[in-house]
Scaffold this motif. Sequence first.
Motif, PDB file in Angstrom:
ATOM      1  N   LEU A 359       1.587 -56.252  68.417  1.00 14.73           N
ATOM      2  CA  LEU A 359       2.253 -56.285  67.107  1.00 14.73           C
ATOM      3  C   LEU A 359       1.500 -57.220  66.159  1.00 14.73           C
ATOM      4  O   LEU A 359       1.357 -56.938  64.969  1.00 14.73           O
ATOM      5  N   VAL A 360       0.987 -58.345  66.704  1.00 17.54           N
ATOM      6  CA  VAL A 360       0.233 -59.293  65.887  1.00 17.54           C
ATOM      7  C   VAL A 360      -1.028 -58.615  65.358  1.00 17.54           C
ATOM      8  O   VAL A 360      -1.369 -58.704  64.179  1.00 17.54           O
ATOM      9  N   GLN A 361      -1.703 -57.896  66.247  1.00 17.79           N
ATOM     10  CA  GLN A 361      -2.925 -57.188  65.844  1.00 17.79           C
ATOM     11  C   GLN A 361      -2.619 -56.174  64.742  1.00 17.79           C
ATOM     12  O   GLN A 361      -3.327 -56.085  63.735  1.00 17.79           O
ATOM     13  N   ALA A 362      -1.512 -55.431  64.934  1.00 13.08           N
ATOM     14  CA  ALA A 362      -1.163 -54.398  63.948  1.00 13.08           C
ATOM     15  C   ALA A 362      -0.869 -55.044  62.593  1.00 13.08           C
ATOM     16  O   ALA A 362      -1.265 -54.507  61.544  1.00 13.08           O
ATOM     17  N   ALA A 363      -0.201 -56.193  62.592  1.00 15.30           N
ATOM     18  CA  ALA A 363       0.118 -56.866  61.321  1.00 15.30           C
ATOM     19  C   ALA A 363      -1.175 -57.346  60.663  1.00 15.30           C
ATOM     20  O   ALA A 363      -1.360 -57.195  59.451  1.00 15.30           O
ATOM     21  N   ASN A 364      -2.080 -57.911  61.474  1.00 12.19           N
ATOM     22  CA  ASN A 364      -3.375 -58.344  60.920  1.00 12.19           C
ATOM     23  C   ASN A 364      -4.128 -57.159  60.313  1.00 12.19           C
ATOM     24  O   ASN A 364      -4.764 -57.288  59.269  1.00 12.19           O
ATOM     25  N   ASP A 365      -4.031 -55.998  60.984  1.00 12.76           N
ATOM     26  CA  ASP A 365      -4.727 -54.811  60.473  1.00 12.76           C
ATOM     27  C   ASP A 365      -4.148 -54.349  59.140  1.00 12.76           C
ATOM     28  O   ASP A 365      -4.834 -53.735  58.330  1.00 12.76           O
ATOM     29  N   ARG A 366      -2.840 -54.619  58.954  1.00 15.19           N
ATOM     30  CA  ARG A 366      -2.209 -54.168  57.697  1.00 15.19           C
ATOM     31  C   ARG A 366      -2.602 -55.041  56.501  1.00 15.19           C
ATOM     32  O   ARG A 366      -2.428 -54.654  55.365  1.00 15.19           O
ATOM     33  N   LEU A 367      -3.094 -56.254  56.786  1.00 14.50           N
ATOM     34  CA  LEU A 367      -3.439 -57.177  55.695  1.00 14.50           C
ATOM     35  C   LEU A 367      -4.954 -57.166  55.454  1.00 14.50           C
ATOM     36  O   LEU A 367      -5.724 -57.636  56.295  1.00 14.50           O
ATOM     37  N   MET A 368      -5.357 -56.614  54.303  1.00 13.67           N
ATOM     38  CA  MET A 368      -6.799 -56.457  54.060  1.00 13.67           C
ATOM     39  C   MET A 368      -7.287 -57.347  52.921  1.00 13.67           C
ATOM     40  O   MET A 368      -6.805 -57.205  51.785  1.00 13.67           O
ATOM     41  N   PRO A 369      -8.230 -58.264  53.189  1.00 17.78           N
ATOM     42  CA  PRO A 369      -8.832 -59.030  52.105  1.00 17.78           C
ATOM     43  C   PRO A 369      -9.578 -58.062  51.192  1.00 17.78           C
ATOM     44  O   PRO A 369     -10.224 -57.126  51.681  1.00 17.78           O
ATOM     45  N   ASP A 370      -9.487 -58.263  49.901  1.00 16.04           N
ATOM     46  CA  ASP A 370     -10.005 -57.270  48.956  1.00 16.04           C
ATOM     47  C   ASP A 370     -10.585 -58.010  47.752  1.00 16.04           C
ATOM     48  O   ASP A 370      -9.986 -58.061  46.682  1.00 16.04           O
ATOM     49  N   LEU A 371     -11.761 -58.588  47.957  1.00 15.16           N
ATOM     50  CA  LEU A 371     -12.373 -59.442  46.937  1.00 15.16           C
ATOM     51  C   LEU A 371     -12.588 -58.695  45.616  1.00 15.16           C
ATOM     52  O   LEU A 371     -12.422 -59.246  44.533  1.00 15.16           O
ATOM     53  N   LYS A 372     -12.905 -57.415  45.723  1.00 15.08           N
ATOM     54  CA  LYS A 372     -13.237 -56.636  44.520  1.00 15.08           C
ATOM     55  C   LYS A 372     -12.004 -56.039  43.845  1.00 15.08           C
ATOM     56  O   LYS A 372     -12.096 -55.472  42.762  1.00 15.08           O
ATOM     57  N   GLY A 373     -10.867 -56.095  44.524  1.00 16.17           N
ATOM     58  CA  GLY A 373      -9.641 -55.560  43.923  1.00 16.17           C
ATOM     59  C   GLY A 373      -9.545 -54.044  43.938  1.00 16.17           C
ATOM     60  O   GLY A 373      -8.937 -53.443  43.051  1.00 16.17           O
ATOM     61  N   HIS A 374     -10.091 -53.399  44.993  1.00 19.27           N
ATOM     62  CA  HIS A 374     -10.003 -51.933  45.084  1.00 19.27           C
ATOM     63  C   HIS A 374      -8.555 -51.475  45.225  1.00 19.27           C
ATOM     64  O   HIS A 374      -8.212 -50.359  44.857  1.00 19.27           O
ATOM     65  N   GLY A 375      -7.716 -52.353  45.785  1.00 12.30           N
ATOM     66  CA  GLY A 375      -6.325 -51.960  46.068  1.00 12.30           C
ATOM     67  C   GLY A 375      -5.486 -51.723  44.818  1.00 12.30           C
ATOM     68  O   GLY A 375      -4.455 -51.034  44.888  1.00 12.30           O
ATOM     69  N   VAL A 376      -5.916 -52.277  43.675  1.00 12.01           N
ATOM     70  CA  VAL A 376      -5.088 -52.185  42.453  1.00 12.01           C
ATOM     71  C   VAL A 376      -4.683 -50.750  42.147  1.00 12.01           C
ATOM     72  O   VAL A 376      -3.528 -50.463  41.838  1.00 12.01           O
ATOM     73  N   SER A 377      -5.660 -49.832  42.260  1.00  9.18           N
ATOM     74  CA  SER A 377      -5.394 -48.459  41.825  1.00  9.18           C
ATOM     75  C   SER A 377      -4.602 -47.657  42.861  1.00  9.18           C
ATOM     76  O   SER A 377      -4.187 -46.543  42.586  1.00  9.18           O
ATOM     77  N   LYS A 378      -4.402 -48.243  44.053  1.00 10.44           N
ATOM     78  CA  LYS A 378      -3.706 -47.469  45.095  1.00 10.44           C
ATOM     79  C   LYS A 378      -2.308 -48.007  45.364  1.00 10.44           C
ATOM     80  O   LYS A 378      -1.491 -47.356  46.001  1.00 10.44           O
ATOM     81  N   ALA A 379      -2.016 -49.210  44.856  1.00 10.71           N
ATOM     82  CA  ALA A 379      -0.774 -49.885  45.262  1.00 10.71           C
ATOM     83  C   ALA A 379       0.460 -49.360  44.523  1.00 10.71           C
ATOM     84  O   ALA A 379       0.383 -48.949  43.370  1.00 10.71           O
ATOM     85  N   ASP A 380       1.607 -49.405  45.229  1.00 18.70           N
ATOM     86  CA  ASP A 380       2.889 -49.052  44.608  1.00 18.70           C
ATOM     87  C   ASP A 380       3.471 -50.267  43.885  1.00 18.70           C
ATOM     88  O   ASP A 380       4.236 -50.126  42.945  1.00 18.70           O
ATOM     89  N   VAL A 381       3.136 -51.459  44.412  1.00 17.91           N
ATOM     90  CA  VAL A 381       3.597 -52.694  43.779  1.00 17.91           C
ATOM     91  C   VAL A 381       2.397 -53.632  43.682  1.00 17.91           C
ATOM     92  O   VAL A 381       1.694 -53.835  44.676  1.00 17.91           O
ATOM     93  N   VAL A 382       2.146 -54.165  42.479  1.00 17.75           N
ATOM     94  CA  VAL A 382       1.068 -55.151  42.314  1.00 17.75           C
ATOM     95  C   VAL A 382       1.732 -56.479  41.952  1.00 17.75           C
ATOM     96  O   VAL A 382       2.507 -56.549  40.996  1.00 17.75           O
TER      97      VAL A 382
END
Length: 674
Positions: A359-382
């Motif tokens: 479960l710890v591994q799965a939680a770590n996998d869900r958290l992605m460092p994103d220096l460039k901010g690629h996640g902005v355009s995909k997120a439901d909540v920013v």
Amino acid sequence: MDTHMHWTRDMDGIVWLHLDQQKSSVNTLSSEVLIELGRAIDEIAQTTPAGLVLLSDKPTGFIAGADVNEFSNIANAKEAESYIHQAHKILARIEGLPCATVAMITGFCLGGGLELALACRYRVAEDAPSTRIGFPEVKLGIFPGFGGSVRSIQKAGVLKAMPLMLSGRTLNARAAKKQGLVDLIVPKRQLVNGVKQLLLSRPAVAKANRWQRMLNHTPLRSVVAHYLTAQTRKQAKPEHYPAPFALIEHWKRTGDDPDKMYASEARSVSELICGSTSKNLVHVYQLQEKLKRLGSEAEGFKPQHVHVIGGGIMGGDIAAWCALRGMRVTLQDREAKYLTQAVARADQLFKKRLKNSYLVQAANDRLMPDLKGHGVSKADVVIEAIFEDIEAKQALYREIEPKLKEDALLATNTSSIPLETLAEVLESPGRFIGLHFFNPVAKMLLVEVVHRKEALPQQIDRACAFVKQIGKLPLPVKSSPGFLVNRILMPYLLEAVNLYDEGVQPEIIDRAALDFGMPMGPIELADTVGLDICLSVAEKLSQHYGNEVPDTLGRLVKQGALGRKSGQGFYTYDATGKRIGQKVASSPNLHQLADRMILRLLNESVACLNEQIVENEDLLDAGVIFGTGFAPFRGGPLHYIHQAGSEKMQLRLNQFEKQLGRRFAATHGWQAVV
Ligand code: NAI
């Protein structure tokens, strides 16, 4: 026609009694359910079954406890006692059935649900993280009243059963088996087989070991009771929370005689349930349920991906929390080193909370460092949690707004900048909202959902739904300096500093607040939050509300005494953050000191209600209890004003105003709080 349960008989003559309370997502042991259960048991007994199995048809689990909403309908202790006697009789009938009985436990098996299960001869529980077994009654100011205080001690022994009842904590299936409360634990698919195995093999009924049974007899009983009382006193005061002490006393009086114990349980619980602590704690429970229902309008909104910008203390911890609660999270910062630190802190949190390495591994996998901010355009909540700087935040919004998904929610964690100012640069400000998390994120249950006057109601609902989805309590508040919680807390903290300036020892100031029922003294709280942060919030609020900020705060900050983090604040701390040179605190006028601090908090609460920072009194009480820990047994600041008498409070404010100055002047709005 039965409504809350039905039963079938299988080819082996075993009766399966399915509990399925109507119009409810969980089973509770409401009075209606209990009476129907009594009737069902009588009917089933006449068919001489080979065995009886109690099970739930609800995905949420077995039984979550009594129906708490019924508590408020109880007229007096006599009525409560006669109801409890009735429940005792029904559970005794189950216990006395000639056939073997089994409770098949899935999900919640709490309070009255566990008491019912303990009346069965055996208990089989699903070995899953969703299985929660325990007695949360003390949290409502009572203790188990349906025979649970007797049967849990008989089955597990006093040293195991008492801590469970005294703390109100819940156990998973494995821990419950270890404590002797469950006979067998199996995976879901094996539950029916497990039940049948018990009915066939009929092992000996669970019973506390000899040593534990000996403790039920005098004189050992009083020694154990004395020890338990001393331990409990470290956690709670009997004048604030009488239930745990009444439970120990009840066992001390009658622990060697089950008949007397049932009678004493009924009497003691009836008295507690009609007392003010229980009534107020039930009120707090209902407030919590109210907050949980907020956002239910936004049914279709099920965010999967959260993008957090700013990987500092708050942003890093918000991202970790969202990942812990199952969200996919991208975390952006200007500098990689903050992301590395945030990810390391998140790993600690996952290990602490999840324990299991997969479960710890799965939680770590869900958290992605994103220096460039690629996640902005995909997120439901920013969620933006960068420096508290208007220009920096506005510049960021200009950059990210064009990239946002069309229906994404844009939130800021600002603690002091008006949302109106931040929204000025947005093309579509309708989606913009404040999500004010508190520090430390993992511990604080409340999140203020801050909205501008122009905010769209559906966006507030969506924000509340998101907060609920990550397991926090949402509180909608109007955008106004300090929002609700910090604004109400600040005058209370500043009054503590005034007392310090008058020469009152900090330990005594803290003692006065603890005696009132606050979870932590204001001086210790200020040191823990950091005096620099307190000063900055106090100065910002004073610009709007005109509070005077005592010079001491600025002087300490200038000297580098920032509180626990710098080793020196009002108190001195060692390198590990432990307080040193702690003095014993006692003073004859603790009550008067508490009055000064609390009255300022109450006065600000009335002002906030008057300005409609929150919609109503209940939301204000809920916000202050869950945001500051305000003495729950007093039911919240406004509830407390009603109980203690609004006029009396205003008189007291007037006296303090004459004595100490304008800061005690009663604000507008007291006339409406009667
Ligand atoms: P912090 O200083 O620990 O973290 C801010 C982070 O944002 C830093 O890691 C920084 O590198 C990053 N950052 C700054 N500008 C950026 C940009 N343009 N793009 C990406 N990353 C950027 O600050 P903290 O304490 O976490 O506060 C953040 C926000 O949360 C502030 O608005 C503050 O008012 C609010 N807040 C703080 C609380 C606290 O107790 N610290 C409590 C509640 C809210």
